[in-house]
Design an enzyme around this catalytic site. Sequence first.
Site, PDB file in Angstrom:
ATOM      1  N   TYR A  56      25.497 -11.166 -36.143  1.00  0.00           N
ATOM      2  CA  TYR A  56      25.964 -10.671 -34.840  1.00  0.00           C
ATOM      3  C   TYR A  56      27.485 -10.668 -34.742  1.00  0.00           C
ATOM      4  O   TYR A  56      28.061  -9.798 -34.076  1.00  0.00           O
ATOM      5  CB  TYR A  56      25.312 -11.463 -33.693  1.00  0.00           C
ATOM      6  N   HIS A 108      17.972  -5.085 -23.545  1.00  0.00           N
ATOM      7  CA  HIS A 108      17.909  -5.970 -24.723  1.00  0.00           C
ATOM      8  C   HIS A 108      19.180  -6.798 -24.887  1.00  0.00           C
ATOM      9  O   HIS A 108      19.442  -7.329 -25.965  1.00  0.00           O
ATOM     10  CB  HIS A 108      17.638  -5.153 -25.998  1.00  0.00           C
ATOM     11  N   THR A 169      15.220   7.176 -29.297  1.00  0.00           N
ATOM     12  CA  THR A 169      14.446   5.958 -29.590  1.00  0.00           C
ATOM     13  C   THR A 169      13.151   6.335 -30.298  1.00  0.00           C
ATOM     14  O   THR A 169      12.563   7.372 -29.991  1.00  0.00           O
ATOM     15  CB  THR A 169      14.165   5.117 -28.320  1.00  0.00           C
TER      16      THR A 169
HETATM   17  C1  BJW Z   1      18.485  10.069 -33.601  1.00  0.00           C
HETATM   18  C2  BJW Z   1      19.680  10.214 -34.292  1.00  0.00           C
HETATM   19  C3  BJW Z   1      20.630  11.125 -33.760  1.00  0.00           C
HETATM   20  C4  BJW Z   1      18.447   8.800 -35.363  1.00  0.00           C
HETATM   21  N1  BJW Z   1      20.364  11.782 -32.641  1.00  0.00           N
HETATM   22  N2  BJW Z   1      18.236  10.729 -32.490  1.00  0.00           N
HETATM   23  C5  BJW Z   1       1.877  -5.635 -30.063  1.00  0.00           C
HETATM   24  C6  BJW Z   1       1.736  -4.503 -29.266  1.00  0.00           C
HETATM   25  C7  BJW Z   1       2.674  -4.186 -28.294  1.00  0.00           C
HETATM   26  C8  BJW Z   1       3.774  -4.993 -28.109  1.00  0.00           C
HETATM   27  C9  BJW Z   1       3.902  -6.103 -28.888  1.00  0.00           C
HETATM   28  C10 BJW Z   1       2.970  -6.422 -29.840  1.00  0.00           C
HETATM   29  N3  BJW Z   1       3.374  -7.572 -30.443  1.00  0.00           N
HETATM   30  C11 BJW Z   1       4.545  -7.959 -29.904  1.00  0.00           C
HETATM   31  C12 BJW Z   1       4.876  -7.073 -28.947  1.00  0.00           C
HETATM   32  C13 BJW Z   1       6.064  -7.078 -28.114  1.00  0.00           C
HETATM   33  C14 BJW Z   1       7.317  -6.669 -28.854  1.00  0.00           C
HETATM   34  C15 BJW Z   1       7.106  -5.302 -29.509  1.00  0.00           C
HETATM   35  O1  BJW Z   1       7.209  -4.269 -28.895  1.00  0.00           O
HETATM   36  N4  BJW Z   1       6.840  -5.285 -30.797  1.00  0.00           N
HETATM   37  C16 BJW Z   1       6.596  -4.022 -31.501  1.00  0.00           C
HETATM   38  C17 BJW Z   1       7.410  -3.987 -32.777  1.00  0.00           C
HETATM   39  C18 BJW Z   1       5.116  -3.892 -31.694  1.00  0.00           C
HETATM   40  N5  BJW Z   1       8.345  -6.620 -27.855  1.00  0.00           N
HETATM   41  C19 BJW Z   1       9.008  -7.702 -27.510  1.00  0.00           C
HETATM   42  O2  BJW Z   1       8.862  -8.784 -28.066  1.00  0.00           O
HETATM   43  C20 BJW Z   1       9.927  -7.570 -26.324  1.00  0.00           C
HETATM   44  N6  BJW Z   1       9.639  -8.587 -25.391  1.00  0.00           N
HETATM   45  C21 BJW Z   1       8.466  -8.614 -24.760  1.00  0.00           C
HETATM   46  O3  BJW Z   1       7.641  -7.715 -24.861  1.00  0.00           O
HETATM   47  O4  BJW Z   1       8.268  -9.742 -24.005  1.00  0.00           O
HETATM   48  C22 BJW Z   1       6.917  -9.994 -23.561  1.00  0.00           C
HETATM   49  C23 BJW Z   1       6.042 -10.361 -24.755  1.00  0.00           C
HETATM   50  C24 BJW Z   1       6.407 -11.411 -25.551  1.00  0.00           C
HETATM   51  C25 BJW Z   1       5.613 -11.754 -26.663  1.00  0.00           C
HETATM   52  C26 BJW Z   1       4.473 -11.022 -26.985  1.00  0.00           C
HETATM   53  C27 BJW Z   1       4.142  -9.931 -26.193  1.00  0.00           C
HETATM   54  C28 BJW Z   1       4.929  -9.606 -25.063  1.00  0.00           C
HETATM   55  C29 BJW Z   1      11.380  -7.764 -26.766  1.00  0.00           C
HETATM   56  C30 BJW Z   1      11.817  -6.662 -27.659  1.00  0.00           C
HETATM   57  C31 BJW Z   1      13.179  -6.977 -28.213  1.00  0.00           C
HETATM   58  C32 BJW Z   1      13.633  -5.887 -29.166  1.00  0.00           C
HETATM   59  N7  BJW Z   1      14.764  -6.338 -29.810  1.00  0.00           N
HETATM   60  C33 BJW Z   1      15.430  -5.451 -30.774  1.00  0.00           C
HETATM   61  C34 BJW Z   1      16.506  -6.248 -31.503  1.00  0.00           C
HETATM   62  C35 BJW Z   1      17.658  -6.553 -30.600  1.00  0.00           C
HETATM   63  C36 BJW Z   1      18.639  -7.298 -31.398  1.00  0.00           C
HETATM   64  C37 BJW Z   1      19.687  -6.444 -32.023  1.00  0.00           C
HETATM   65  O5  BJW Z   1      20.011  -5.333 -31.550  1.00  0.00           O
HETATM   66  O6  BJW Z   1      20.190  -6.957 -32.976  1.00  0.00           O
HETATM   67  O7  BJW Z   1      15.994  -4.317 -30.114  1.00  0.00           O
HETATM   68  S1  BJW Z   1      14.365  -4.728 -31.986  1.00  0.00           S
HETATM   69  C38 BJW Z   1      15.214  -3.216 -32.110  1.00  0.00           C
HETATM   70  O8  BJW Z   1      14.291  -2.189 -31.719  1.00  0.00           O
HETATM   71  C39 BJW Z   1      16.322  -3.267 -31.043  1.00  0.00           C
HETATM   72  C40 BJW Z   1      16.175  -1.911 -30.416  1.00  0.00           C
HETATM   73  O9  BJW Z   1      16.731  -1.930 -29.099  1.00  0.00           O
HETATM   74  C41 BJW Z   1      14.691  -1.679 -30.440  1.00  0.00           C
HETATM   75  C42 BJW Z   1      14.283  -0.236 -30.318  1.00  0.00           C
HETATM   76  O10 BJW Z   1      14.745   0.494 -31.424  1.00  0.00           O
HETATM   77  P1  BJW Z   1      15.218   2.008 -31.205  1.00  0.00           P
HETATM   78  O11 BJW Z   1      16.379   2.024 -30.309  1.00  0.00           O
HETATM   79  O12 BJW Z   1      14.058   2.836 -30.822  1.00  0.00           O
HETATM   80  O13 BJW Z   1      15.750   2.372 -32.668  1.00  0.00           O
HETATM   81  P2  BJW Z   1      14.960   2.969 -33.920  1.00  0.00           P
HETATM   82  O14 BJW Z   1      15.803   2.788 -35.115  1.00  0.00           O
HETATM   83  O15 BJW Z   1      13.583   2.441 -33.986  1.00  0.00           O
HETATM   84  O16 BJW Z   1      14.817   4.531 -33.612  1.00  0.00           O
HETATM   85  C43 BJW Z   1      15.946   5.389 -33.592  1.00  0.00           C
HETATM   86  C44 BJW Z   1      15.488   6.790 -33.253  1.00  0.00           C
HETATM   87  O17 BJW Z   1      16.634   7.610 -33.136  1.00  0.00           O
HETATM   88  C45 BJW Z   1      14.586   7.417 -34.336  1.00  0.00           C
HETATM   89  O18 BJW Z   1      13.469   8.048 -33.719  1.00  0.00           O
HETATM   90  C46 BJW Z   1      15.487   8.472 -34.994  1.00  0.00           C
HETATM   91  O19 BJW Z   1      14.796   9.631 -35.401  1.00  0.00           O
HETATM   92  C47 BJW Z   1      16.441   8.802 -33.878  1.00  0.00           C
HETATM   93  N8  BJW Z   1      17.777   9.248 -34.316  1.00  0.00           N
HETATM   94  N9  BJW Z   1      19.685   9.501 -35.439  1.00  0.00           N
HETATM   95  C48 BJW Z   1      19.191  11.635 -32.051  1.00  0.00           C
HETATM   96  N10 BJW Z   1      21.859  11.388 -34.408  1.00  0.00           N
END
Ligand code: BJW
Length: 224
Positions: A56, A108, A169
Amino acid sequence: MGKYQNICVLTGAGISAESGIKTFRDANGLWENHDIMEVASPEGYADKPALVQRFYNARRMQLKEVEPNPAHYALAKLESMVSEFALVTQNVDDLHERAGCKNIFHMHGELRKIRHTKTGEVKYFEGEVSKEDYLLWRPDIVWFGENVKYMEEIQIAASKCDLFLCIGTSNQVYPAAGFVQIAKESGARCIELNMESTALSAYYDESHLGPASAVVPDFIKSLL
Ligand code: BJW
């Protein structure tokens, strides 16, 4: 602004990609060199605090080298033209505020904030957390398994809007990926702007594919 007066926007890593910040799940994604649970979970931090803090620290320093791109600026302009606007971002960078957006919910957390592990105090922090503080001050970032921030405000914004935009996203992380459902059930038009289709594209009323720096300003111009 014409048809829509209440807009809710959800952004993800793709909107900052062309500013030079790596996305999470693309080929060159940030996670390539790091196990996701190692650097973005409470368990990873408890196990290897030095590794997590170095990770970080490096990302916080990178913020000083990147600039908002035309997609960030187009959203700031959109905000200035409608009566209600909420920008919900999963991104921990500060490019939306530097582009001039005002009503931002960093669900986040933020790279520029750190949190005291005992008292919960949160403060702005520009530099690198020192070794002495590795266990006392953690990044104010929402890791997997932790509750996201501003959930109540976001649910209200998604349920009141007449236009819901989802930008850059992969829609793989919840609860963010589920906000479209709230908006759609409340009658909003839901539009996805992304480089490629996502698992939820079929759920949206429209998808516009391409780089955010081109697609977002073009789409916003079409609304004017
Ligand atoms: C472009 C481009 C260009 C590229 N132009 N586009 C089972 C089922 C459902 C949910 C869960 C489950 N088990 C656990 C969960 C919950 C979990 C979750 O969702 N897990 C999944 C992986 C299944 N979620 C959580 O834990 C959240 N809390 C929560 O739900 O609390 C209640 C709970 C707790 C415990 C159990 C269950 C519920 C918290 C989530 C925290 C996410 N944290 C992160 C890391 C942050 C730290 C850091 O930044 O260092 O956040 S993970 C990472 O993913 C980061 C992002 O914000 C997040 C989303 O990613 P994003 O932004 O979508 O990026 P990418 O790379 O995935 O996609 C980029 C896109 O852009 C792509 O589509 C490209 O094509 C596109 N692109 N260039 C336009 N130029």
